[in-house]
Motif scaffolding. Structure first.
Motif, PDB file in Angstrom:
ATOM      1  N   ARG A  44     -50.113  74.280  71.905  1.00 20.87           N
ATOM      2  CA  ARG A  44     -50.383  74.073  73.332  1.00 20.87           C
ATOM      3  C   ARG A  44     -50.105  72.635  73.766  1.00 20.87           C
ATOM      4  NH1 ARG A  44     -56.055  76.414  75.121  1.00 20.87           N
ATOM      5  NH2 ARG A  44     -55.043  76.512  77.162  1.00 20.87           N
ATOM      6  N   SER A  45     -49.862  71.744  72.801  1.00 25.05           N
ATOM      7  CA  SER A  45     -49.500  70.370  73.160  1.00 25.05           C
ATOM      8  C   SER A  45     -48.018  70.240  73.510  1.00 25.05           C
ATOM      9  CB  SER A  45     -49.843  69.415  72.016  1.00 25.05           C
ATOM     10  OG  SER A  45     -49.087  69.712  70.850  1.00 25.05           O
ATOM     11  N   VAL A  46     -47.224  71.266  73.224  1.00 24.21           N
ATOM     12  CA  VAL A  46     -45.796  71.251  73.561  1.00 24.21           C
ATOM     13  C   VAL A  46     -45.638  71.283  75.081  1.00 24.21           C
ATOM     14  CG1 VAL A  46     -43.644  72.561  73.428  1.00 24.21           C
ATOM     15  CG2 VAL A  46     -45.099  72.336  71.407  1.00 24.21           C
ATOM     16  N   GLY A  47     -44.674  70.505  75.573  1.00 24.30           N
ATOM     17  CA  GLY A  47     -44.412  70.483  77.005  1.00 24.30           C
ATOM     18  C   GLY A  47     -45.136  69.383  77.742  1.00 24.30           C
ATOM     19  N   HIS A  48     -45.839  68.527  77.009  1.00 21.96           N
ATOM     20  CA  HIS A  48     -46.597  67.447  77.634  1.00 21.96           C
ATOM     21  C   HIS A  48     -46.180  66.101  77.042  1.00 21.96           C
ATOM     22  CE1 HIS A  48     -49.308  70.286  79.596  1.00 21.96           C
ATOM     23  NE2 HIS A  48     -49.364  70.944  78.449  1.00 21.96           N
ATOM     24  N   GLN A  49     -46.008  65.129  77.904  1.00 25.13           N
ATOM     25  CA  GLN A  49     -45.635  63.778  77.481  1.00 25.13           C
ATOM     26  C   GLN A  49     -46.844  63.075  76.886  1.00 25.13           C
ATOM     27  OE1 GLN A  49     -43.027  61.561  80.164  1.00 25.13           O
ATOM     28  NE2 GLN A  49     -44.489  59.870  80.085  1.00 25.13           N
ATOM     29  N   ASP A  50     -46.638  62.381  75.780  1.00 27.82           N
ATOM     30  CA  ASP A  50     -47.755  61.721  75.107  1.00 27.82           C
ATOM     31  C   ASP A  50     -48.177  60.467  75.860  1.00 27.82           C
ATOM     32  OD1 ASP A  50     -49.507  61.422  72.682  1.00 27.82           O
ATOM     33  OD2 ASP A  50     -48.450  59.502  72.659  1.00 27.82           O
ATOM     34  N   PRO A  51     -49.469  60.326  76.178  1.00 28.49           N
ATOM     35  CA  PRO A  51     -49.918  59.134  76.912  1.00 28.49           C
ATOM     36  C   PRO A  51     -49.791  57.850  76.102  1.00 28.49           C
ATOM     37  CG  PRO A  51     -51.785  60.521  76.290  1.00 28.49           C
ATOM     38  CD  PRO A  51     -50.550  61.311  76.004  1.00 28.49           C
ATOM     39  N   GLY A  52     -50.016  57.912  74.783  1.00 32.27           N
ATOM     40  CA  GLY A  52     -49.879  56.714  73.963  1.00 32.27           C
ATOM     41  C   GLY A  52     -48.450  56.213  73.910  1.00 32.27           C
ATOM     42  N   ALA A  53     -47.493  57.132  73.797  1.00 30.59           N
ATOM     43  CA  ALA A  53     -46.086  56.733  73.827  1.00 30.59           C
ATOM     44  C   ALA A  53     -45.719  56.154  75.186  1.00 30.59           C
ATOM     45  CB  ALA A  53     -45.200  57.936  73.505  1.00 30.59           C
ATOM     46  N   THR A  54     -46.364  56.650  76.235  1.00 28.90           N
ATOM     47  CA  THR A  54     -46.083  56.148  77.582  1.00 28.90           C
ATOM     48  C   THR A  54     -46.571  54.715  77.746  1.00 28.90           C
ATOM     49  OG1 THR A  54     -46.295  58.410  78.427  1.00 28.90           O
ATOM     50  CG2 THR A  54     -46.389  56.618  80.036  1.00 28.90           C
ATOM     51  N   SER A  55     -47.780  54.418  77.282  1.00 28.86           N
ATOM     52  CA  SER A  55     -48.263  53.037  77.388  1.00 28.86           C
ATOM     53  C   SER A  55     -47.476  52.108  76.472  1.00 28.86           C
ATOM     54  CB  SER A  55     -49.761  52.963  77.084  1.00 28.86           C
ATOM     55  OG  SER A  55     -50.055  53.413  75.779  1.00 28.86           O
ATOM     56  N   ALA A  56     -47.033  52.607  75.315  1.00 29.10           N
ATOM     57  CA  ALA A  56     -46.218  51.779  74.422  1.00 29.10           C
ATOM     58  C   ALA A  56     -44.874  51.453  75.067  1.00 29.10           C
ATOM     59  CB  ALA A  56     -46.015  52.490  73.089  1.00 29.10           C
ATOM     60  N   ALA A  57     -44.308  52.410  75.797  1.00 30.67           N
ATOM     61  CA  ALA A  57     -43.060  52.137  76.504  1.00 30.67           C
ATOM     62  C   ALA A  57     -43.271  51.074  77.581  1.00 30.67           C
ATOM     63  CB  ALA A  57     -42.512  53.424  77.116  1.00 30.67           C
ATOM     64  N   LEU A  58     -44.436  51.097  78.230  1.00 31.29           N
ATOM     65  CA  LEU A  58     -44.742  50.047  79.204  1.00 31.29           C
ATOM     66  C   LEU A  58     -44.782  48.676  78.542  1.00 31.29           C
ATOM     67  CD1 LEU A  58     -47.606  51.735  81.285  1.00 31.29           C
ATOM     68  CD2 LEU A  58     -45.236  51.374  81.997  1.00 31.29           C
ATOM     69  N   LEU A  59     -45.296  48.622  77.317  1.00 26.97           N
ATOM     70  CA  LEU A  59     -45.349  47.358  76.580  1.00 26.97           C
ATOM     71  C   LEU A  59     -43.946  46.801  76.362  1.00 26.97           C
ATOM     72  CD1 LEU A  59     -47.110  45.337  74.911  1.00 26.97           C
ATOM     73  CD2 LEU A  59     -46.666  46.807  72.938  1.00 26.97           C
ATOM     74  N   LEU A  60     -43.000  47.676  76.020  1.00 30.56           N
ATOM     75  CA  LEU A  60     -41.620  47.229  75.808  1.00 30.56           C
ATOM     76  C   LEU A  60     -40.951  46.871  77.126  1.00 30.56           C
ATOM     77  CD1 LEU A  60     -40.253  46.961  73.029  1.00 30.56           C
ATOM     78  CD2 LEU A  60     -42.253  48.437  72.985  1.00 30.56           C
ATOM     79  N   GLU A  61     -41.258  47.613  78.189  1.00 27.73           N
ATOM     80  CA  GLU A  61     -40.712  47.262  79.501  1.00 27.73           C
ATOM     81  C   GLU A  61     -41.173  45.866  79.917  1.00 27.73           C
ATOM     82  OE1 GLU A  61     -41.701  50.208  82.364  1.00 27.73           O
ATOM     83  OE2 GLU A  61     -40.505  51.793  81.425  1.00 27.73           O
ATOM     84  N   SER A  62     -42.436  45.561  79.646  1.00 29.77           N
ATOM     85  CA  SER A  62     -42.948  44.229  79.969  1.00 29.77           C
ATOM     86  C   SER A  62     -42.245  43.153  79.152  1.00 29.77           C
ATOM     87  CB  SER A  62     -44.459  44.169  79.711  1.00 29.77           C
ATOM     88  OG  SER A  62     -45.160  44.922  80.666  1.00 29.77           O
ATOM     89  N   ALA A  63     -41.990  43.454  77.890  1.00 26.08           N
ATOM     90  CA  ALA A  63     -41.283  42.486  77.048  1.00 26.08           C
ATOM     91  C   ALA A  63     -39.890  42.210  77.597  1.00 26.08           C
ATOM     92  CB  ALA A  63     -41.209  43.005  75.616  1.00 26.08           C
ATOM     93  N   ALA A  64     -39.188  43.265  78.016  1.00 26.40           N
ATOM     94  CA  ALA A  64     -37.842  43.072  78.558  1.00 26.40           C
ATOM     95  C   ALA A  64     -37.876  42.277  79.860  1.00 26.40           C
ATOM     96  CB  ALA A  64     -37.178  44.431  78.782  1.00 26.40           C
ATOM     97  N   ALA A  65     -38.898  42.537  80.682  1.00 25.24           N
ATOM     98  CA  ALA A  65     -38.977  41.886  81.985  1.00 25.24           C
ATOM     99  C   ALA A  65     -39.384  40.423  81.896  1.00 25.24           C
ATOM    100  CB  ALA A  65     -39.968  42.632  82.876  1.00 25.24           C
ATOM    101  N   THR A  66     -40.010  40.029  80.801  1.00 24.15           N
ATOM    102  CA  THR A  66     -40.502  38.650  80.679  1.00 24.15           C
ATOM    103  C   THR A  66     -39.813  37.915  79.534  1.00 24.15           C
ATOM    104  OG1 THR A  66     -42.358  39.454  79.329  1.00 24.15           O
ATOM    105  CG2 THR A  66     -42.744  39.195  81.687  1.00 24.15           C
ATOM    106  N   LEU A  67     -39.954  38.423  78.330  1.00 26.10           N
ATOM    107  CA  LEU A  67     -39.380  37.744  77.170  1.00 26.10           C
ATOM    108  C   LEU A  67     -37.864  37.833  77.152  1.00 26.10           C
ATOM    109  CD1 LEU A  67     -41.849  38.995  74.397  1.00 26.10           C
ATOM    110  CD2 LEU A  67     -42.080  37.046  75.950  1.00 26.10           C
ATOM    111  N   GLY A  68     -37.316  38.887  77.757  1.00 22.50           N
ATOM    112  CA  GLY A  68     -35.872  39.082  77.705  1.00 22.50           C
ATOM    113  C   GLY A  68     -35.114  38.445  78.839  1.00 22.50           C
ATOM    114  N   ARG A  69     -35.787  37.693  79.688  1.00 18.86           N
ATOM    115  CA  ARG A  69     -35.108  37.087  80.843  1.00 18.86           C
ATOM    116  C   ARG A  69     -34.567  35.705  80.514  1.00 18.86           C
ATOM    117  NH1 ARG A  69     -38.872  37.610  85.975  1.00 18.86           N
ATOM    118  NH2 ARG A  69     -37.076  36.573  86.889  1.00 18.86           N
TER     119      ARG A  69
END
Length: 626
Positions: free
Chosen positions: A601-626
Motif C-alpha cells: 500500500r506504500s506504492v504510488g506515494h512519494q517518500d517524504p524523507g527523500a523529498t526533504s533530502a532533495a530540498l537539502l541538495l537544492e539548497s546546496a546548489a542555490a548557495t554553495l554552487g553559486r
C-alpha cells in the motif's frame, strides 16, 4: 478541526501543565525536557524504569508513572519519538544506583533515539542501561525487509509486570530478562473506524468511508494492512482474534487480555466487543485469567479498538496483581483477584488528601525537583527562518517542492572553498525551503506515515536558523552544532538521521586551522559521503528502501562524477539526481521506516524523507554552487 487546544504547537507543553496540576505530590514534571517523573524518584537501590514515545497515546506513557510501574516517561511531540536529550534526562532522574531499563516500542525513531540516549548515558554518567523493545503487532509481518512489528498494546502489560518486579528490588539483569520474556509473549491486532487528527496537520491522517473498516492499524493514525466493508461487532472480533491465535499458541496457560479503545470509541461499545472476543477465545480453548477493557493506548480521537493477548505464567500473574498507583492504573493487594477469573482493575485515582496522596506528598518533599520549570524554555525560538514566512503560500503541487529565495553564496567554479559564510547560507536556505514546504512534507507523510515529518523538520530547522546569529570558528563547527541541534529538537527518525548526517559531515571536513588544507569541492564531496555513510549506519537502510537515501545516494554519485568540472557543475548535477531519486520513490515498496508497515500500500506515494533530502541538495546548489 475542532479540538480543546490553544496553539497546535503547544499541545504537549499545555497538557504537561495539566498533568502537573492534576497530580500534585504524586508526579513532578520537568517542563524543559518534557518529562513526567514519579515524585519520589530516584528510589535508592531500585532499578529505574523509563519509557516514552510520541504524545497522543494517553494514558500511555505519562499516565503509567508511579509506584508499581514507570519511574519516568518521556513525552515527545504528538506521534513523534522523544529526543536523546529528553531520554538522557529521564535516565539520570531515575537512576537510584541499580541501573535503568528503557522500555521501547518498536518504531524506527523510538529505537534510534533511545539507542543514542543509552550510549550517551553510559559514556557520560556511567549509569548501566539495558533496553527491551516491544514488537507485538501481528498486523505487520516481521521481515528483514521491514522495520519489524510495531510496539502497541503489549507495552502496557510489560510496564505493569516489570514495574512490579522492579518494586520488589530485583536487579537489572533479572528485570530486563523478565521484560524481554513478557514482550515476547504478547500479540496484538487493531482495527479503526475513523482516523485521528494530528493537531498541527489539521486533517485526518487517512480518509475512510462510513461503510469501511481499516484492518491492522497502528497507534499513530497510519493506515493499516487492508480495508474491508464495515461489519457487525462479532465479525470484527474475529478479525482481531484469528490473526493473533494463528501467530501463537495461547491455550497452554493463563492469558492476560487487553481490549483497548483507540480514543474515540464509547466504553459501551468496547465492552460489547469484549463480550464477542471472550466468546471466541473460550471456544478456542483460551483461558483468560485477567483482563482490562478501556482506553489504555490511544491514537488521539481515532474510533476503533485493539486486542492484546499475553501468554502469562503464575509469576506474571502475581506481578500483574501487585499494587500499582499511577493515574492510568491503580489497584492494591486488597481486592485484586487471584483466582482464574478476571481481576478487578479499580482505575480510581487516589485524590488529594487521601492516604496515598499524603504519603506521596511527604516523599516528594524530601527530594529536589527535576531540572526544569514551567517558566523555562521548552525548545527553539519560534522566529521565522530566513527567507520564508508562515503566511506565504507555497504554490507547490502535491509532489513538487517550492523553492525559496537563495541567500548570497560564496562559491565560484574556479576556486571553491567552504567557509563559515557558505555553510551559514546553506543552512539558512534549507531552513527557508523546509518552512515553505512544510504542508507538502506533512501531506506526503500523512499518506504513508503519521503526518509529522513537515512539522518536525520545520521545528528542527527553525532551531538551526536561530543558531546563525552566533559566531563559529569555521564551517565544521557550525555544521556540527547544526547536527547536534537537529538531534535534540526534531524527534522521530528524522532527528537522528539528519543530525548524524551533519555531525559526520562536519567531522570529515579538513581542519580549519591556519596552514591546513582548505575545504575544496572534492574534500566537501568526501565529507558528504561521510554524512551519507553515517545515515546508513544509523538507520540501517539502503538505497531502494524508499527513504531519504534514495535522494542522497544518486546525488552523491552525480556530484563525484561532475566535480571535475567545478563546484557549480557538481551541485547542479547532484540536485538533478536527488530530484530524480525523490520521484523514483513513488513506485517503490517501503522497506524501512513507518511506511514499511503498509507493504504494497506504500506504492504510488512519494517518500517524504527523500523529498526533504532533495530540498537539502537544492539548497546546496542555490548557495554553495553559486
Amino acid at each position: 478541526m475542532k479540538k480543546l487546544i490553544n496553539d497546535p504547537a503547544d499541545v504537549v507543553s499545555d497538557a504537561l501543565r495539566g498533568i502537573e496540576a492534576a497530580h500534585p505530590g504524586r508526579l513532578r514534571v520537568d517542563h524543559r525536557h518534557k518529562l513526567v517523573v514519579r515524585a519520589d524518584a530516584p528510589v535508592a537501590g531500585k532499578v529505574g524504569l523509563v519509557s516514552g514515545g510520541g504524545s497522543g497515546h494517553e494514558p500511555l506513557h505519562a499516565g503509567y508513572v508511579g509506584p508499581g510501574m514507570l519511574d519516568a516517561a518521556c513525552c515527545g511531540e504528538v506521534f513523534t519519538s522523544p529526543v536523546p536529550e529528553q531520554i538522557m534526562a529521564a535516565t539520570t532522574a531515575v537512576d537510584g544506583g541499580a541501573g535503568v531499563l528503557h522500555i521501547v516500542k518498536n518504531y524506527t525513531g523510538d529505537v534510534m533515539n533511545f539507542e543514542m540516549a543509552a550510549e550517551q548515558a553510559r559514556a557520560e554518567s556511567g549509569v548501566r542501561v539495558e533496553a527491551v523493545v516491544v514488537a507485538d503487532d501481528v498486523a505487520v509481518q516481521d521481515s528483514l525487509y521491514t522495520a519489524g512489528r510495531r510496539g502497541v498494546g503489549a507495552t502496557v502489560l510489560v510496564e505493569k509486570i516489570v514495574g512490579a518486579a522492579a518494586a520488589q528490588g530485583r536487579d537489572l539483569d533479572s528485570v530486563a530478562e523478565l521484560a524481554r520474556r513478557v514482550a515476547g509473549a504478547g500479540r496484538s491486532m487493531g482495527v479503526a473506524l475513523t482516523s485521528g487528527i494530528v493537531p498541527h496537520a489539521g486533517t485526518a491522517t487517512f480518509d475512510i468511508a462510513d461503510d469501511e473498516l481499516e484492518i491492522g492499524i497502528g497507534i499513530h493514525g497510519e493506515p493499516g494492512r487492508g480495508r474491508v466493508p464495515m461489519a457487525p461487532a462479532r465479525q470484527i472480533a474475529a478479525m482481531l482474534v484469528e490473526p493473533i491465535l494463528a501467530d501463537r499458541d495461547f491455550t497452554s496457560g493463563p492469558v492476560i487480555a487487553l481490549l483497548n479503545g483507540m480514543g474515540g470509541t464509547p466504553l459501551i461499545e468496547l465492552y460489547l466487543m469484549y463480550g464477542e472476543v471472550a466468546a471466541l477465545l473460550e471456544r478456542a480453548g483460551v483461558r483468560v485469567a485477567r483482563c482490562l477493557v478501556g482506553d489504555y493506548v490511544t491514537s488521539l480521537e481515532m474510533a476503533g479498538c485493539s486486542l492484546t493477548l499475553l501468554a502469562a505464567d503464575e509469576e506474571m500473574l502475581a506481578l500483574w496483581d501487585a499494587p500499582v498507583d499511577t493515574p492510568g492504573l491503580h489497584w492494591g493487594s486488597e481486592g485484586v483477584g487471584t483466582s482464574s477469573g478476571p481481576a478487578p482493575a479499580d482505575s480510581t485515582i487516589a485524590g488529594p488528601g487521601s492516604p496515598a496522596e499524603a504519603a506521596a506528598s511527604e516523599s516528594a518533599a524530601s527530594h529536589a525537583p527535576v531540572e526544569g520549570s514551567a517558566s523555562e524554555p521548552t525548545g527553539a525560538p519560534a522566529s521565522e527562518p530566513t527567507g520564508a514566512s508562515a503566511s506565504e503560500p507555497t504554490g507547490a503541487s502535491a509532489s513538487e517542492p517550492t523553492g525559496a529565495p537563495a541567500s548570497e553564496g560564496t562559491a565560484s567554479a574556479a576556486a571553491w572553498t567552504l567557509d563559515v559564510a557558505a555553510a551559514h547560507a546553506w543552512l539558512a536556505d534549507f531552513a527557508a525551503r523546509v518552512h515553505a514546504n512544510v504542508d507538502l512534507l506533512t501531506d506526503l507523510d500523512r499518506q504513508i506515515g503519521d503526518a509529522d515529518h513537515g512539522a518536525n523538520m520545520d521545528r528542527g530547522m527553525r532551531a538551526v536558523a536561530a543558531l546563525l546569529v552566533q559566531d563559529f570558528a569555521d564551517a565544521a563547527a557550525l555544521l556540527k552544532k547544526a547536527g547536534m541541534t537537529l538531534v535534540s529538537t526534531v524527534g522521530g527518525a528524522s532527528g537522528p538521521l539528519y543530525g548524524t548526517f551533519f555531525l559526520r559531515l562536519a567531522a570529515a571536513l579538513p581542519d580549519g586551522a591556519p596552514g591546513s588544507p582548505g575545504v575544496d569541492a572534492r574534500a566537501f564531496g568526501a565529507a558528504l559521503r561521510a554524512g551519507y555513510d553515517g545515515v546508513v549506519a544509523r538507520g540501517k537502510a539502503q538505497e531502494g528502501d524508499k527513504t531519504m537515501l534514495d535522494a542522497l545516494a544518486p546525488a552523491l554519485r552525480a556530484y563525484d562524477e561532475a566535480v571535475g568540472r567545478g563546484a557549480a557543475a557538481a551541485f547542479e548535477a547532484a540536485t538533478a539526481a536527488a530530484n530524480a531519486g525523490r520521484d523514483a520513490t513513488i513506485p517503490l515498496v517501503a522497506r524501512k521506516g513507518r511506511a514499511s508497515y503498509l507493504g504494497e500500500r506504500s506504492v504510488g506515494h512519494q517518500d517524504p524523507g527523500a523529498t526533504s533530502a532533495a530540498l537539502l541538495l537544492e539548497s546546496a546548489a542555490a548557495t554553495l554552487g553559486r
